[in-house]
Design a protein around this motif. Sequence first.
Motif, PDB file in Angstrom:
ATOM      1  N   PHE A  70      55.423  44.644  38.252  1.00  0.00           N
ATOM      2  CA  PHE A  70      56.692  44.355  38.939  1.00  0.00           C
ATOM      3  C   PHE A  70      57.634  43.835  37.864  1.00  0.00           C
ATOM      4  O   PHE A  70      57.325  42.844  37.195  1.00  0.00           O
ATOM      5  CB  PHE A  70      56.423  43.294  40.008  1.00  0.00           C
ATOM      6  CG  PHE A  70      57.644  42.666  40.604  1.00  0.00           C
ATOM      7  CD1 PHE A  70      58.205  43.170  41.764  1.00  0.00           C
ATOM      8  CD2 PHE A  70      58.220  41.519  40.031  1.00  0.00           C
ATOM      9  CE1 PHE A  70      59.323  42.561  42.332  1.00  0.00           C
ATOM     10  CE2 PHE A  70      59.333  40.918  40.596  1.00  0.00           C
ATOM     11  CZ  PHE A  70      59.880  41.447  41.749  1.00  0.00           C
ATOM     12  N   GLN A 113      41.588  41.087  38.059  1.00  0.00           N
ATOM     13  CA  GLN A 113      41.208  40.664  36.704  1.00  0.00           C
ATOM     14  C   GLN A 113      41.809  39.312  36.337  1.00  0.00           C
ATOM     15  O   GLN A 113      41.593  38.815  35.237  1.00  0.00           O
ATOM     16  CB  GLN A 113      41.667  41.715  35.676  1.00  0.00           C
ATOM     17  CG  GLN A 113      41.091  43.095  35.914  1.00  0.00           C
ATOM     18  CD  GLN A 113      39.574  43.074  35.852  1.00  0.00           C
ATOM     19  OE1 GLN A 113      38.989  42.751  34.837  1.00  0.00           O
ATOM     20  NE2 GLN A 113      38.932  43.402  36.961  1.00  0.00           N
ATOM     21  N   ALA A 119      42.729  38.393  44.763  1.00  0.00           N
ATOM     22  CA  ALA A 119      42.202  38.218  46.124  1.00  0.00           C
ATOM     23  C   ALA A 119      43.324  37.882  47.105  1.00  0.00           C
ATOM     24  O   ALA A 119      43.326  38.361  48.249  1.00  0.00           O
ATOM     25  CB  ALA A 119      41.154  37.110  46.128  1.00  0.00           C
ATOM     26  N   VAL A 120      44.283  37.074  46.656  1.00  0.00           N
ATOM     27  CA  VAL A 120      45.315  36.615  47.592  1.00  0.00           C
ATOM     28  C   VAL A 120      46.325  37.727  47.876  1.00  0.00           C
ATOM     29  O   VAL A 120      46.676  37.981  49.037  1.00  0.00           O
ATOM     30  CB  VAL A 120      45.986  35.334  47.057  1.00  0.00           C
ATOM     31  CG1 VAL A 120      47.156  34.922  47.924  1.00  0.00           C
ATOM     32  CG2 VAL A 120      44.950  34.209  46.982  1.00  0.00           C
ATOM     33  N   GLY A 121      46.777  38.420  46.813  1.00  0.00           N
ATOM     34  CA  GLY A 121      47.714  39.525  47.040  1.00  0.00           C
ATOM     35  C   GLY A 121      47.087  40.606  47.918  1.00  0.00           C
ATOM     36  O   GLY A 121      47.735  41.141  48.830  1.00  0.00           O
TER      37      GLY A 121
HETATM   38  C1  LIG Z   1      38.063  27.738  37.243  1.00  0.00           C
HETATM   39  C2  LIG Z   1      38.404  28.086  38.655  1.00  0.00           C
HETATM   40  C3  LIG Z   1      37.435  27.983  39.653  1.00  0.00           C
HETATM   41  C4  LIG Z   1      37.756  28.311  40.966  1.00  0.00           C
HETATM   42  N1  LIG Z   1      36.762  28.293  41.916  1.00  0.00           N
HETATM   43  C5  LIG Z   1      37.048  28.656  43.177  1.00  0.00           C
HETATM   44  C6  LIG Z   1      36.027  28.723  44.153  1.00  0.00           C
HETATM   45  O1  LIG Z   1      34.853  28.542  43.846  1.00  0.00           O
HETATM   46  N2  LIG Z   1      36.366  28.999  45.431  1.00  0.00           N
HETATM   47  C7  LIG Z   1      37.663  29.221  45.793  1.00  0.00           C
HETATM   48  O2  LIG Z   1      37.909  29.406  46.979  1.00  0.00           O
HETATM   49  N3  LIG Z   1      38.656  29.239  44.878  1.00  0.00           N
HETATM   50  C8  LIG Z   1      38.366  28.982  43.579  1.00  0.00           C
HETATM   51  N4  LIG Z   1      39.338  29.009  42.630  1.00  0.00           N
HETATM   52  C9  LIG Z   1      40.689  29.418  43.034  1.00  0.00           C
HETATM   53  C10 LIG Z   1      40.790  30.922  43.198  1.00  0.00           C
HETATM   54  O3  LIG Z   1      40.116  31.598  42.153  1.00  0.00           O
HETATM   55  C11 LIG Z   1      42.272  31.318  43.210  1.00  0.00           C
HETATM   56  O4  LIG Z   1      42.958  30.526  44.156  1.00  0.00           O
HETATM   57  C12 LIG Z   1      42.480  32.768  43.584  1.00  0.00           C
HETATM   58  O5  LIG Z   1      41.608  33.607  42.868  1.00  0.00           O
HETATM   59  C13 LIG Z   1      43.921  33.142  43.311  1.00  0.00           C
HETATM   60  O6  LIG Z   1      44.079  34.503  43.596  1.00  0.00           O
HETATM   61  P1  LIG Z   1      45.477  35.184  43.354  1.00  0.00           P
HETATM   62  O7  LIG Z   1      45.382  36.537  43.927  1.00  0.00           O
HETATM   63  O8  LIG Z   1      46.562  34.270  43.827  1.00  0.00           O
HETATM   64  O9  LIG Z   1      45.647  35.212  41.769  1.00  0.00           O
HETATM   65  P2  LIG Z   1      45.075  36.318  40.704  1.00  0.00           P
HETATM   66  O10 LIG Z   1      43.673  36.658  40.993  1.00  0.00           O
HETATM   67  O11 LIG Z   1      45.405  35.768  39.373  1.00  0.00           O
HETATM   68  O12 LIG Z   1      45.941  37.573  41.043  1.00  0.00           O
HETATM   69  C14 LIG Z   1      47.283  37.690  40.629  1.00  0.00           C
HETATM   70  C15 LIG Z   1      47.461  39.092  40.120  1.00  0.00           C
HETATM   71  O13 LIG Z   1      48.834  39.302  39.885  1.00  0.00           O
HETATM   72  C16 LIG Z   1      48.947  40.153  38.770  1.00  0.00           C
HETATM   73  N5  LIG Z   1      50.310  40.044  38.245  1.00  0.00           N
HETATM   74  C17 LIG Z   1      50.881  39.021  37.589  1.00  0.00           C
HETATM   75  N6  LIG Z   1      52.162  39.320  37.276  1.00  0.00           N
HETATM   76  C18 LIG Z   1      52.408  40.555  37.751  1.00  0.00           C
HETATM   77  C19 LIG Z   1      53.535  41.416  37.740  1.00  0.00           C
HETATM   78  N7  LIG Z   1      54.691  41.070  37.142  1.00  0.00           N
HETATM   79  N8  LIG Z   1      53.420  42.643  38.329  1.00  0.00           N
HETATM   80  C20 LIG Z   1      52.268  43.038  38.922  1.00  0.00           C
HETATM   81  N9  LIG Z   1      51.155  42.256  38.947  1.00  0.00           N
HETATM   82  C21 LIG Z   1      51.235  41.034  38.382  1.00  0.00           C
HETATM   83  C22 LIG Z   1      47.877  39.640  37.822  1.00  0.00           C
HETATM   84  O14 LIG Z   1      47.517  40.598  36.853  1.00  0.00           O
HETATM   85  C23 LIG Z   1      46.748  39.333  38.792  1.00  0.00           C
HETATM   86  O15 LIG Z   1      45.847  40.400  38.954  1.00  0.00           O
HETATM   87  C24 LIG Z   1      39.058  28.719  41.303  1.00  0.00           C
HETATM   88  C25 LIG Z   1      40.021  28.850  40.291  1.00  0.00           C
HETATM   89  C26 LIG Z   1      39.688  28.568  38.979  1.00  0.00           C
HETATM   90  C27 LIG Z   1      40.698  28.767  37.898  1.00  0.00           C
END
Ligand SMILES: Cc1cc2nc3c(=O)[nH]c(=O)nc-3n(C[C@H](O)[C@H](O)[C@H](O)COP(=O)(O)OP(=O)(O)OC[C@H]3O[C@@H](n4cnc5c(N)ncnc54)[C@H](O)[C@@H]3O)c2cc1C
Length: 377
Positions: free
Chosen positions: A174, A42, A15-17
Amino acid sequence: MDTFDFDACVVGAGAVGLACGYALARRGLSVVVLEKARAIGQGVSSRNSEVVHGGLYYPTGSLKARLCVTGRRALYAFLDAHKVAYRRCGKLVVATSADDTGRLEAIARQARENDVEGISEIDGATAMAWEPGLACVAAVVSPQSGVFDSHGYMLALVGEIEAAGGAVVTATPFEGAAPAPRGGFTVRTGGEAPTTLSVRQIVAAPGLSAQEVAARIEGFPADRIPARHLGKGVYFRFTGRAPFERLIYPPPIPGALGTHYRKDLGGQAVFGPDLAYVETEDYSVDPSRAAGFYAYVRKFWPGLPDGALTPDYAGIRPKLHGPGEPQPDFRIDGPEVHGLADLVALFGIESPGLTASLAIGEEAVARLDMARVGRSA
Ligand SMILES: Cc1cc2nc3c(=O)[nH]c(=O)nc-3n(C[C@H](O)[C@H](O)[C@H](O)COP(=O)(O)OP(=O)(O)OC[C@H]3O[C@@H](n4cnc5c(N)ncnc54)[C@H](O)[C@@H]3O)c2cc1C
């Protein structure tokens, strides 16, 4: 003037990326989002509570407080505009004994300082009339809290990036990047068709792999990479009819918001997540944890029948603090932190990262813009 394959490369299609990719694409930049998994979203973004947080608890002025509130407002508008499902069901933070009422008052005060709309305090009788079956002595009402379809949200972000001419490429890890002699970066990708790309800017948003990805960027100072801690949380599903309409949260536990109740968009009742520090990314749910859940949930729902909870799923929080340490803020590190121009690296994007994602994207891009202005001044 140098030309680049893409103006910007985002690492990670959670979601963040994706929100970072959207923020870049909205500025008219060409964007490629690299995702190592076979599909988007995922990682942490598919293993969470899917709660739209109000922004109540975080210290005023922190990134978590500011970006949760602005991100939440932007998120509801985005979900409306893209017809993604959500339910603004509201939330009750409940005190189940007189000992907790002081904590509720502090939460209400903090929420108002954080500019959270519509916060009110109600007595236990009112809360229990709203939600029959609930047991509490007082509650804070957060009408802006809700639940949403986070995967539908991520798909809508992909649609926006692609509509602007960007690309979201899955199964493409990456592998590393090096600053190019005349500005920007050379990025190496892996997967079935490894290649190199020249990009002007990088936003690293790889969730649990934040430390590993930063270490693969040439010139990234090792002492600017924070320690990684994994905070696992498991969920149990209630097999009967969902008992409450609103989200029900006891006051937070150290290090997390704690086990709460939600009725998901499918109408099912889910309890979780708890918090346990782990060493590896293991998503199994130990059924023996149910005992702790029964005891905890019955404090606010004494009617929870025996044998009604079944193990559901687990998520892992990308934490920057160990057990007992104070919970730090999000880190959205620009050149002022790591010294590399045109790079923003995100660390510790745990809750409320999903709610805040659109605002995190805007903040990351603003930091890139700021650094450029600083250089050309
Ligand atoms: C148990 C739990 C409950 C939560 N509940 C909530 C909630 O109710 N509400 C809320 O606001 N937040 C909640 N959060 C927080 C929220 O889910 C996260 O902050 C958010 O989903 C993070 O998103 P992200 O894109 O940073 O990480 P991710 O979704 O993990 O995305 C990172 C992506 O990077 C990819 N990646 C990694 N390394 C590489 C590489 N070398 N090359 C290419 N791709 C790569 C991974 O495969 C992954 O898809 C919760 C978190 C947890 C663990």
